[in-house]
Scaffold this motif. Structure first.
Motif, PDB file in Angstrom:
ATOM      1  N   LYS A 135       3.777  -0.866 -13.342  1.00 11.78           N
ATOM      2  CA  LYS A 135       3.300  -0.753 -12.211  1.00 11.78           C
ATOM      3  C   LYS A 135       1.674  -0.729 -11.810  1.00 11.78           C
ATOM      4  CE  LYS A 135       7.431  -0.135 -10.094  1.00 11.78           C
ATOM      5  NZ  LYS A 135       8.223  -0.971  -9.161  1.00 11.78           N
ATOM      6  N   ALA A 136       1.257  -1.253 -10.720  1.00 13.35           N
ATOM      7  CA  ALA A 136      -0.049  -1.323 -10.438  1.00 13.35           C
ATOM      8  C   ALA A 136      -0.578  -0.740  -9.030  1.00 13.35           C
ATOM      9  CB  ALA A 136      -0.569  -2.792 -10.606  1.00 13.35           C
ATOM     10  N   THR A 137      -1.536  -0.297  -8.729  1.00 10.81           N
ATOM     11  CA  THR A 137      -1.848   0.048  -7.213  1.00 10.81           C
ATOM     12  C   THR A 137      -3.006  -0.990  -6.837  1.00 10.81           C
ATOM     13  OG1 THR A 137      -3.336   1.597  -8.227  1.00 10.81           O
ATOM     14  CG2 THR A 137      -1.452   2.558  -7.716  1.00 10.81           C
ATOM     15  N   VAL A 138      -2.941  -1.159  -5.567  1.00 13.09           N
ATOM     16  CA  VAL A 138      -3.704  -2.210  -4.739  1.00 13.09           C
ATOM     17  C   VAL A 138      -3.985  -1.600  -3.598  1.00 13.09           C
ATOM     18  CG1 VAL A 138      -3.951  -4.504  -4.135  1.00 13.09           C
ATOM     19  CG2 VAL A 138      -2.507  -4.109  -6.072  1.00 13.09           C
ATOM     20  N   GLY A 139      -5.373  -1.758  -3.177  1.00 10.56           N
ATOM     21  CA  GLY A 139      -5.903  -1.258  -2.044  1.00 10.56           C
ATOM     22  C   GLY A 139      -6.136  -2.413  -0.972  1.00 10.56           C
ATOM     23  N   LEU A 140      -5.779  -2.123   0.454  1.00 10.49           N
ATOM     24  CA  LEU A 140      -5.836  -3.242   1.466  1.00 10.49           C
ATOM     25  C   LEU A 140      -6.510  -2.629   2.628  1.00 10.49           C
ATOM     26  CD1 LEU A 140      -1.972  -4.051   1.453  1.00 10.49           C
ATOM     27  CD2 LEU A 140      -3.598  -4.925   0.141  1.00 10.49           C
ATOM     28  N   SER A 141      -7.035  -3.412   3.283  1.00 11.61           N
ATOM     29  CA  SER A 141      -7.710  -3.062   4.638  1.00 11.61           C
ATOM     30  C   SER A 141      -7.202  -3.748   5.687  1.00 11.61           C
ATOM     31  CB  SER A 141      -9.309  -3.280   4.643  1.00 11.61           C
ATOM     32  OG  SER A 141      -9.844  -3.093   5.670  1.00 11.61           O
ATOM     33  N   LEU A 142      -6.397  -3.137   6.381  1.00  8.95           N
ATOM     34  CA  LEU A 142      -5.446  -3.970   7.312  1.00  8.95           C
ATOM     35  C   LEU A 142      -5.789  -4.017   8.912  1.00  8.95           C
ATOM     36  CD1 LEU A 142      -2.120  -3.122   5.839  1.00  8.95           C
ATOM     37  CD2 LEU A 142      -3.475  -5.374   5.423  1.00  8.95           C
ATOM     38  N   LYS A 143      -5.731  -5.043   9.478  1.00  9.16           N
ATOM     39  CA  LYS A 143      -6.163  -4.975  11.017  1.00  9.16           C
ATOM     40  C   LYS A 143      -4.951  -4.529  11.708  1.00  9.16           C
ATOM     41  CE  LYS A 143     -10.060  -8.279  10.716  1.00  9.16           C
ATOM     42  NZ  LYS A 143     -10.539  -9.665  11.089  1.00  9.16           N
ATOM     43  N   ALA A 144      -5.172  -4.212  12.949  1.00  7.40           N
ATOM     44  CA  ALA A 144      -3.836  -3.932  13.902  1.00  7.40           C
ATOM     45  C   ALA A 144      -3.167  -5.182  14.011  1.00  7.40           C
ATOM     46  CB  ALA A 144      -4.506  -3.724  15.328  1.00  7.40           C
ATOM     47  N   GLY A 145      -1.767  -5.158  13.649  1.00  5.68           N
ATOM     48  CA  GLY A 145      -0.906  -6.181  13.963  1.00  5.68           C
ATOM     49  C   GLY A 145      -0.561  -6.713  12.550  1.00  5.68           C
ATOM     50  N   GLN A 146      -1.215  -6.188  11.463  1.00  6.53           N
ATOM     51  CA  GLN A 146      -0.940  -6.600  10.104  1.00  6.53           C
ATOM     52  C   GLN A 146      -0.130  -5.445   9.366  1.00  6.53           C
ATOM     53  OE1 GLN A 146      -5.133  -7.289   8.629  1.00  6.53           O
ATOM     54  NE2 GLN A 146      -4.112  -9.326   7.786  1.00  6.53           N
ATOM     55  N   THR A 210      -9.512  -0.484  14.305  1.00  9.88           N
ATOM     56  CA  THR A 210      -9.342  -2.070  13.966  1.00  9.88           C
ATOM     57  C   THR A 210      -8.900  -1.919  12.513  1.00  9.88           C
ATOM     58  OG1 THR A 210     -11.713  -2.223  13.448  1.00  9.88           O
ATOM     59  CG2 THR A 210     -10.903  -2.922  15.640  1.00  9.88           C
ATOM     60  N   ASN A 211      -9.083  -1.199  11.858  1.00 12.35           N
ATOM     61  CA  ASN A 211      -8.856  -1.357  10.197  1.00 12.35           C
ATOM     62  C   ASN A 211      -7.938  -0.124   9.696  1.00 12.35           C
ATOM     63  OD1 ASN A 211     -11.270  -3.387  10.574  1.00 12.35           O
ATOM     64  ND2 ASN A 211     -10.320  -4.034   8.799  1.00 12.35           N
ATOM     65  N   LEU A 212      -7.213  -0.418   8.928  1.00 13.62           N
ATOM     66  CA  LEU A 212      -6.515   0.785   8.308  1.00 13.62           C
ATOM     67  C   LEU A 212      -6.487   0.575   6.566  1.00 13.62           C
ATOM     68  CD1 LEU A 212      -4.693   3.392   8.632  1.00 13.62           C
ATOM     69  CD2 LEU A 212      -2.772   1.803   8.478  1.00 13.62           C
ATOM     70  N   ALA A 213      -6.953   1.540   6.056  1.00 10.61           N
ATOM     71  CA  ALA A 213      -7.035   1.453   4.495  1.00 10.61           C
ATOM     72  C   ALA A 213      -5.612   2.100   4.013  1.00 10.61           C
ATOM     73  CB  ALA A 213      -7.939   2.158   4.023  1.00 10.61           C
ATOM     74  N   VAL A 214      -5.043   1.009   3.060  1.00  9.04           N
ATOM     75  CA  VAL A 214      -3.517   1.362   2.544  1.00  9.04           C
ATOM     76  C   VAL A 214      -3.838   1.188   1.202  1.00  9.04           C
ATOM     77  CG1 VAL A 214      -1.004   0.700   2.752  1.00  9.04           C
ATOM     78  CG2 VAL A 214      -2.469   0.833   4.727  1.00  9.04           C
ATOM     79  N   THR A 215      -2.975   2.066   0.412  1.00  7.24           N
ATOM     80  CA  THR A 215      -2.917   1.611  -0.928  1.00  7.24           C
ATOM     81  C   THR A 215      -1.485   1.559  -1.257  1.00  7.24           C
ATOM     82  OG1 THR A 215      -4.684   3.195  -1.530  1.00  7.24           O
ATOM     83  CG2 THR A 215      -3.180   2.613  -3.343  1.00  7.24           C
ATOM     84  N   LEU A 216      -1.046   0.619  -2.024  1.00 11.34           N
ATOM     85  CA  LEU A 216       0.264   0.112  -2.294  1.00 11.34           C
ATOM     86  C   LEU A 216       0.445   0.182  -3.899  1.00 11.34           C
ATOM     87  CD1 LEU A 216       1.115  -2.840  -0.058  1.00 11.34           C
ATOM     88  CD2 LEU A 216       1.426  -0.895   0.586  1.00 11.34           C
ATOM     89  N   THR A 217       1.618   0.730  -4.403  1.00 11.16           N
ATOM     90  CA  THR A 217       2.111   0.509  -5.753  1.00 11.16           C
ATOM     91  C   THR A 217       3.152  -0.586  -5.697  1.00 11.16           C
ATOM     92  OG1 THR A 217       1.482   3.008  -5.982  1.00 11.16           O
ATOM     93  CG2 THR A 217       3.067   1.831  -7.589  1.00 11.16           C
ATOM     94  N   VAL A 218       3.027  -1.543  -6.556  1.00 12.33           N
ATOM     95  CA  VAL A 218       3.791  -2.946  -6.810  1.00 12.33           C
ATOM     96  C   VAL A 218       4.096  -3.052  -8.114  1.00 12.33           C
ATOM     97  CG1 VAL A 218       2.770  -3.685  -4.526  1.00 12.33           C
ATOM     98  CG2 VAL A 218       1.771  -4.330  -6.428  1.00 12.33           C
ATOM     99  N   ASP A 219       4.738  -3.852  -8.627  1.00 13.97           N
ATOM    100  CA  ASP A 219       5.129  -4.301  -9.830  1.00 13.97           C
ATOM    101  C   ASP A 219       3.827  -5.132 -10.266  1.00 13.97           C
ATOM    102  OD1 ASP A 219       7.725  -3.410  -9.817  1.00 13.97           O
ATOM    103  OD2 ASP A 219       8.551  -5.358  -9.095  1.00 13.97           O
TER     104      ASP A 219
END
Length: 246
Positions: A135-146, A210-219
């Motif tokens: 597994k690995a973690t990835v940080g995202l910065s998402l706008k409204a609607g994403q 407008t932006n949301l910081a989200v961290t995901l754990t993925v393969d």
């Protein structure tokens, strides 16, 4: 002769047995004593008093601790929306996290996934959370609607590549990602939301509109594509079955 006969008759009547007086009643049998029952009654009274004393002592030796109300994934943190306080009996052998330590606990990460309904103990948290093998973690910065409204840590989402990189100054560097997007727009169909800042949590920074910081754990094999798409602002998240609230 008659006088003598009367006297003799009267003497005979006086010689008749008299009625017994009140003090001469027949004695009644003594009541049977039951010392065993008396002793049992005293014992029950003592046991009840001792039990009440123990309850009072235990009630006075209770502490307010942190209880997890929503599932926290590995790497996630506690906040005011996924915890509550409960009273438990103090036990020095159990490393309870007291409610007064909640702000300090917010700075730590869950070492492993924590299910809802458990009382938090110190061994569940650390400065860094281990990432499971593969597994690995990835940080995202998402706008409204994403991202879907109400997204939270513990949710399962699918990450899609959206938008187009054609027509930009970096068309050569993005040609590979564009061709990949045309063949398959799904980057990963099972990503775990590890962290989302909450405005309700006073210990976290309030996110902008407008932006949301989200961290995901993925393969691990999906991490590079997800990070590349995220850097280009070409990621959209969709909630899928398997969320923690279900």
């Amino acid at each position: 002769m008659k006088i003598q006969e009367r006297t003799g008759a009267g003497a005979g009547r006086s010689a008749a047995p008299a009625q017994p007086s009140v003090g001469d009643r027949l004695p009644t049998p003594p009541r049977e004593r039951k010392p065993a029952l008396a002793a049992l009654a005293v014992l029950l009274i003592l046991v009840g008093a001792l039990g009440a004393t123990m309850l009072v002592l235990q009630a006075g030796d209770r502490i307010e601790v942190v209880k997890v109300t929503q599932a926290i994934p590995a790497g996630g943190s506690v906040n005011t929306s996924n915890t509550t306080s409960v009273m438990v009996a103090k036990d020095d052998s159990i490393h309870y996290v007291e409610w007064t330590q909640l702000n300090d606990l917010k700075k730590l990460k869950a070492v492993n996934a924590i299910p809802a309904g458990v009382v938090a103990v110190g061994e569940m948290f650390g400065d860094e959370a281990g990432v499971a093998a593969g597994k690995a973690t990835v940080g995202l910065s998402l706008k409204a609607g994403q991202y879907p409204t109400g997204i939270k840590a513990g949710d399962t989402v699918a990450a899609y590549r959206v938008g187009s990189a054609t027509g930009s100054g970096n068309s050569n560097s993005n040609s590979n990602s564009s061709s990949s997007a045309s063949s398959n727009s799904v980057i990963t169909d099972s990503a775990r939301v590890t962290y989302v800042p909450s405005a309700k949590d006073s210990g976290d920074e309030i996110v902008s509109s407008t932006n949301l910081a989200v961290t995901l754990t993925v393969d691990s094999d999906k991490a590079a594509d997800l990070a590349q798409a995220a850097s280009n602002g070409e990621v959209a998240l969709v909630q899928v079955p398997g969320n923690s609230g279900n």
